[in-house]
Scaffold this motif. Structure first.
Motif, PDB file in Angstrom:
ATOM      1  N   VAL A 157    -134.712  24.296 -29.101  1.00 43.09           N
ATOM      2  CA  VAL A 157    -135.169  22.968 -28.692  1.00 43.09           C
ATOM      3  C   VAL A 157    -135.885  23.068 -27.338  1.00 43.09           C
ATOM      4  N   GLY A 158    -136.981  22.338 -27.193  1.00 45.08           N
ATOM      5  CA  GLY A 158    -137.696  22.333 -25.927  1.00 45.08           C
ATOM      6  C   GLY A 158    -139.115  22.816 -26.109  1.00 45.08           C
ATOM      7  N   ILE A 177    -138.762  19.857 -20.952  1.00 47.29           N
ATOM      8  CA  ILE A 177    -139.016  18.805 -21.945  1.00 47.29           C
ATOM      9  C   ILE A 177    -138.473  17.468 -21.450  1.00 47.29           C
ATOM     10  N   GLU A 178    -137.402  17.504 -20.672  1.00 43.02           N
ATOM     11  CA  GLU A 178    -136.866  16.253 -20.131  1.00 43.02           C
ATOM     12  C   GLU A 178    -137.683  15.767 -18.945  1.00 43.02           C
ATOM     13  N   ARG A 179    -138.180  16.686 -18.160  1.00 48.41           N
ATOM     14  CA  ARG A 179    -139.093  16.285 -17.070  1.00 48.41           C
ATOM     15  C   ARG A 179    -140.275  15.531 -17.660  1.00 48.41           C
ATOM     16  N   PHE A 180    -140.706  15.991 -18.851  1.00 47.30           N
ATOM     17  CA  PHE A 180    -141.827  15.351 -19.547  1.00 47.30           C
ATOM     18  C   PHE A 180    -141.445  13.937 -19.976  1.00 47.30           C
ATOM     19  N   GLN A 234    -136.876  14.701 -10.645  1.00 45.50           N
ATOM     20  CA  GLN A 234    -135.467  14.407 -10.355  1.00 45.50           C
ATOM     21  C   GLN A 234    -134.616  15.682 -10.382  1.00 45.50           C
ATOM     22  N   GLN A 235    -133.632  15.722  -9.508  1.00 49.67           N
ATOM     23  CA  GLN A 235    -132.755  16.888  -9.387  1.00 49.67           C
ATOM     24  C   GLN A 235    -131.938  17.122 -10.656  1.00 49.67           C
ATOM     25  N   TYR A 236    -131.660  16.027 -11.414  1.00 45.92           N
ATOM     26  CA  TYR A 236    -130.825  16.225 -12.607  1.00 45.92           C
ATOM     27  C   TYR A 236    -131.511  17.072 -13.662  1.00 45.92           C
ATOM     28  N   ASN A 237    -132.827  17.235 -13.585  1.00 48.81           N
ATOM     29  CA  ASN A 237    -133.511  18.101 -14.539  1.00 48.81           C
ATOM     30  C   ASN A 237    -133.607  19.556 -14.071  1.00 48.81           C
ATOM     31  N   PRO A 297    -127.968  16.397 -18.442  1.00 50.05           N
ATOM     32  CA  PRO A 297    -128.965  15.369 -18.732  1.00 50.05           C
ATOM     33  C   PRO A 297    -129.425  15.452 -20.181  1.00 50.05           C
ATOM     34  N   GLY A 298    -129.853  14.337 -20.713  1.00 49.10           N
ATOM     35  CA  GLY A 298    -130.399  14.294 -22.065  1.00 49.10           C
ATOM     36  C   GLY A 298    -131.270  13.062 -22.124  1.00 49.10           C
ATOM     37  N   ASP A 299    -132.203  12.984 -23.053  1.00 44.64           N
ATOM     38  CA  ASP A 299    -133.223  11.949 -22.897  1.00 44.64           C
ATOM     39  C   ASP A 299    -132.700  10.534 -23.086  1.00 44.64           C
TER      40      ASP A 299
END
Lengths: 577, 577
Positions: free
Chosen positions: A402-403, A490-493, A499-502, B34-36
């Motif tokens: 995934v990603g 992919i989550e930054r996208f 954000q630091q959580y990514n 984190p997750g979307d």
């Protein structure tokens, strides 16, 4: 023990009964993690010739590995222990349920006496607590289960559950109390093979009606197309489907979840169709321009349809599915597609298709003629996947996490006989490292000799990295491509690019993974530019893949594969509306 | 933002509302992955001063870490994403439920629109599937939950769930749709603190009756004893209990699950009582010889009672529990022990105990006077734990993993103010590496400066090893003692001592763990003999623990700590009966 020897045996333990049946279904490796409520059960694995126990590092990984195993041989099995084990694995089972992979989850439970007395033994949840509570928790992620508390019904219960797994292509559970696996029962049911045939009982007329209408539509169409979707492979219809394609002689499209099920060099292969994420705008236009579309095994998830941007008009569509068959707006509910597909193949074998018109194919992409990129340009998703594509060989096994690896690998034009999969629907990060273990075991049992290549980002790798240790222990020699983009790109996208959580720990030294897990022989590389990448990919040893090897490729944090960019555009368009 | 500033604020987002409440409860670190479906929610963490996001490598580990956090500050919280995340974590939540640790599991779910339309988005389980299905799966492992679909009730719902977590000391769930966390609501409820007080409403007479009877029994007893059990600490009654012990002036016993809650140098400290697994036969005899036993916060699991070999006659026992209070065979159901304990403390503070007889204490063990073992004898469980004991210092944090480390560490005579825990009841292997991360974060927030020491076997380590990477990323410097006995020794002890299923990969090179995970400074050692062990333990740098360090200690595959041997004897005796 052969079937002949088995026939001469009167009595068998319940444990052996289970494992003989699993062997009969084609399973050669039982995955799992031992725990004190399953140890007695595990003893019986060693009594079934040809069956082997493969311990995973944890139960979630065992479930993922059983899933990878099942994607390769058709079915998989794993064993966990009461509570702690079965619950740790539940997300892996949910993933298999989601993508319709039959895995058999065998749970060793507390003894029948402990269950009755609600004993406050380890792994329970309190005083006077009902030990069957955990069984209720997994109910939504299985199609059948049996709690083997009664030895007089155990054999029939096991058979019912296993047959359901094969017929539904969904996970099932067997709960085996610790005091039950050694109990000796009548062996005679084992002589009769499991009945896993699928029939639409009493609905032959419906089948014939559907078949007749489809034949007429195909003969009449001037420009028919075929979509081969995920459920075709799940229900073992790939060979029938290939015959049908060749008999109908029409362009055939795959989806993200069916990629590799049809050889991409097939004369009728038209490309990947999934709306905005299709192989190209031309492929998309071609797919949407047919006057008749036979959609086999449809699986309309967001990811499998380019975020629901597929656009084949219902009135032009025939959909054949395990749960229904539909022609335009007419639907025959609960009519399983297997007999229908088989009858279509039979018909066109005996009465060749008379249609004169020939559908036109979109122009194939010709990435195999690309020149090898030796530039010092930094790696980027725009060019990387085409370059990696040149590394692939017929017979390889390619697994994409995934990603970015998942969306990037959709661009591959796969050589023939390549096994490819990615968890496009359930999308549980970390799935592929254990799934690779399962696929490798399964491929070994099938005698498949191709190379195995895992494509995985640095973020996903952190979830399940330990299973590389098991892959090494089992002596496998896959190639692991680590896409290092310093976190969950992919989550930054999707949200929170800065954000630091990514972020993840970027301290991990991927070059040390293989030696930490103790590979007796291994190779580890890095590449930041196309010149560096080519040096590795052109290395003959690397191409041979005769020991486990790792290639770490570095990307900009926010660089993305094309197909993700298309999805982003789609989302923006929709918001603007 | 201070409470004063908060009071001046009219409006707040639902995300901020949640995180302000968590901060109010003492939480300073939000764990998770984190997750979307949770990214929008996570944005709000950064708006609450003093709150920090700490990403774990996977969701099970995040749950375990939140548990370790809660064992240290009293409560913990973590965030996962819909389906893949929440299910991966479910076993960690079950463990917290089992051992009564309040953790708040916040799940970012699909949007309300997607839920309503049953959209076949990633992480769901099929066509037209009910998105609340996962919520049903976790129902047995929580004491409350709220699905925040309605902004008008969100604040009240959040408060109800958080108050229940504190009152029940059990996990709770908040399900937050991805489109809800940004919604702005009235901030005024935040001005009022959460109400977490426990009362036995309308039952003051029962409380007084119980208190009176207990006082009479204590005054009349010639040889009273006290057992401080797990639930005392869970319900925040440790300080009250210490007062009570000193006021009653009677021998006090702890159990495996309450070890460290009472300082072992306390004049009244008598040892560990848990039947055959007690500190010594003398301690066991003493505990069973009292004519009155006040059992505070009883938690009668198999592991906490030496396999149910505890033997305190009911007619001599008073049990005070959150769910009941009992005196001999009389029981007051649903009478919470907190007000009863508080009233007992108040009574004896005002009316000192008049009892003349003084209970005698068993002789304390004097392991602190042992000579340092410098022999070349190989390490063994018979001597190792006493030697390790000498390494411990006041204020240390000691965490023992399930297996030989757990049973061995029960032999420790702990210095004062040591935090010690082990998952003795739920017994989920792999728990402690992430729990160490949680404990370290919590200790940091509390300003506790002691060293942290993890005792873990090579088998358990493989389940959750990646969280060492997070511990390193966060800059912590614990000491990790890896008990290397080439597999699951505790299971070999239970069943199948020579079976392959109890083996693990022994190829892992533990000496490379810390450098693989990128520790900027680290120390790694091995010890096979007592001389080698002493060399490490006496090393001043090692004692200081100013960087992360690992000590791998080698044992014979089948060597076992004493307390496991006692359990084995018990099992054999019972079988022989």
């Amino acid at each position: 023990m052969s079937r002949e020897e088995l026939k001469r045996r009167d009595r068998v333990s319940i444990g052996e009964f289970i494992f003989y049946r699993l062997h009969e279904l084609g399973i050669r490796h039982i995955l799992g993690v031992p725990g004190d409520f399953n140890l007695q059960l595990l003893d019986h694995i060693y009594k079934v010739p040809g069956l082997q126990w493969v311990g995973a590092c944890n139960e979630l990984n065992a479930a993922y590995a059983a899933d990878g195993y099942a994607r390769t041989v058709g079915i998989g099995a794993f064993v966990t222990t009461f509570g702690v084990g079965e619950l740790s694995a539940i997300n892996g089972v949910a993933g298999a349920y989601s993508e319709q992979i039959p895995i058999i989850h065998i749970v060793g439970t507390t003894s029948r006496m402990m269950q009755k007395a609600h004993v406050m033994i380890h792994h329970t949840l309190g005083e006077n607590w009902d030990h069957t509570t955990y069984q209720r928790m997994s109910e939504p992620v299985r199609s059948a289960s049996a709690f083997l508390t009664d030895e007089t019904t155990a054999a029939a219960e096991i058979d019912r559950v296993l047959e359901t797994a094969v017929k539904t292509r969904l996970p099932v559970y067997l709960f085996v109390p610790v005091d039950v696996s050694d109990i000796i029962i009548d062996a005679s049911p084992l002589v009769k093979l499991l009945n896993v045939e699928v029939h639409n009982i009493g609905r032959e007329a419906d089948e014939d009606r559907v078949v007749l209408e489809i034949i007429e539509l195909i003969e009449k169409a001037t420009n028919p197309g075929i979509i081969v979707d995920m459920l075709v492979q799940r229900h073992g219809l790939v060979e029938d489907t290939k015959s049908l394609i060749s008999l109908i002689d029409a362009p055939v499209y795959v989806t993200p979840l069916s990629k590799s099920f049809i050889d991409e060099s097939d004369v009728n292969f038209a490309g990947l169709y999934c709306g905005v994420m299709s192989s190209s705008p031309e492929v998309r236009a071609c797919a949407e321009g047919h006057d008749f579309m036979l959609h086999l095994g449809p699986f309309p998830t967001s990811s499998n349809t380019g975020g629901f941007s597929n656009n084949i008009p219902t009135e032009k569509s025939v959909k054949l599915h395990p749960g229904y068959c539909s022609i335009g707006n007419k639907s025959w509910e609960s009519l399983h597609f297997r007999p229908v597909v088989e009858k279509l193949v039979l018909h066109f074998s005996q009465h060749p298709c008379q249609r004169k018109a020939k559908s036109s194919l979109p122009l194939p992409k010709t990435i195999n003629n690309l020149e090898i990129d030796q530039s010092n340009d930094p790696l980027d998703h725009a060019r990387f996947w085409a370059r990696m594509n040149m590394y692939l060989q017929p017979g390889d096994c390619v697994i994409a996490e995934v990603g970015t690896a998942q969306f990037g690998s959709l661009e591959f034009k796969l050589p023939n006989e390549v096994q490819y999969f990615s968890q496009f629907y359930f999308g549980s990060i970390g799935f592929t490292v254990p799934a690779l273990l399962g696929a490798l075991l399964a491929r070994k049992s099938l005698g498949l000799s191709g190379r195995a290549i895992l494509l995985i980002g640095d973020g996903s790798l952190q979830l399940t990295v330990q299973e590389i240790g098991t892959i090494i222990r089992e002596g496998f020699t896959p190639t692991i491509i680590v896409v290092n983009n310093a976190g969950y790109t992919i989550e930054r996208f999707i949200h929170g690019p800065e954000q630091q959580y990514n972020d993840i720990s970027t301290l991990w030294d991927h070059q040390k993974i293989l030696s930490f897990f103790g590979a007796p022989k291994s190779r580890s590389y890095t590449a930041r530019t196309y010149a560096e990448l080519s040096k590795v990919l052109l290395n003959e040893d690397f191409q041979k893949s005769d020991c486990i090897q790792l290639l770490e490729v570095f990307f900009e944090k926010m660089d993305l594969p094309r197909k993700l960019l298309s999805l982003g555009e789609l989302a923006r368009e929709r918001e603007a509306r």
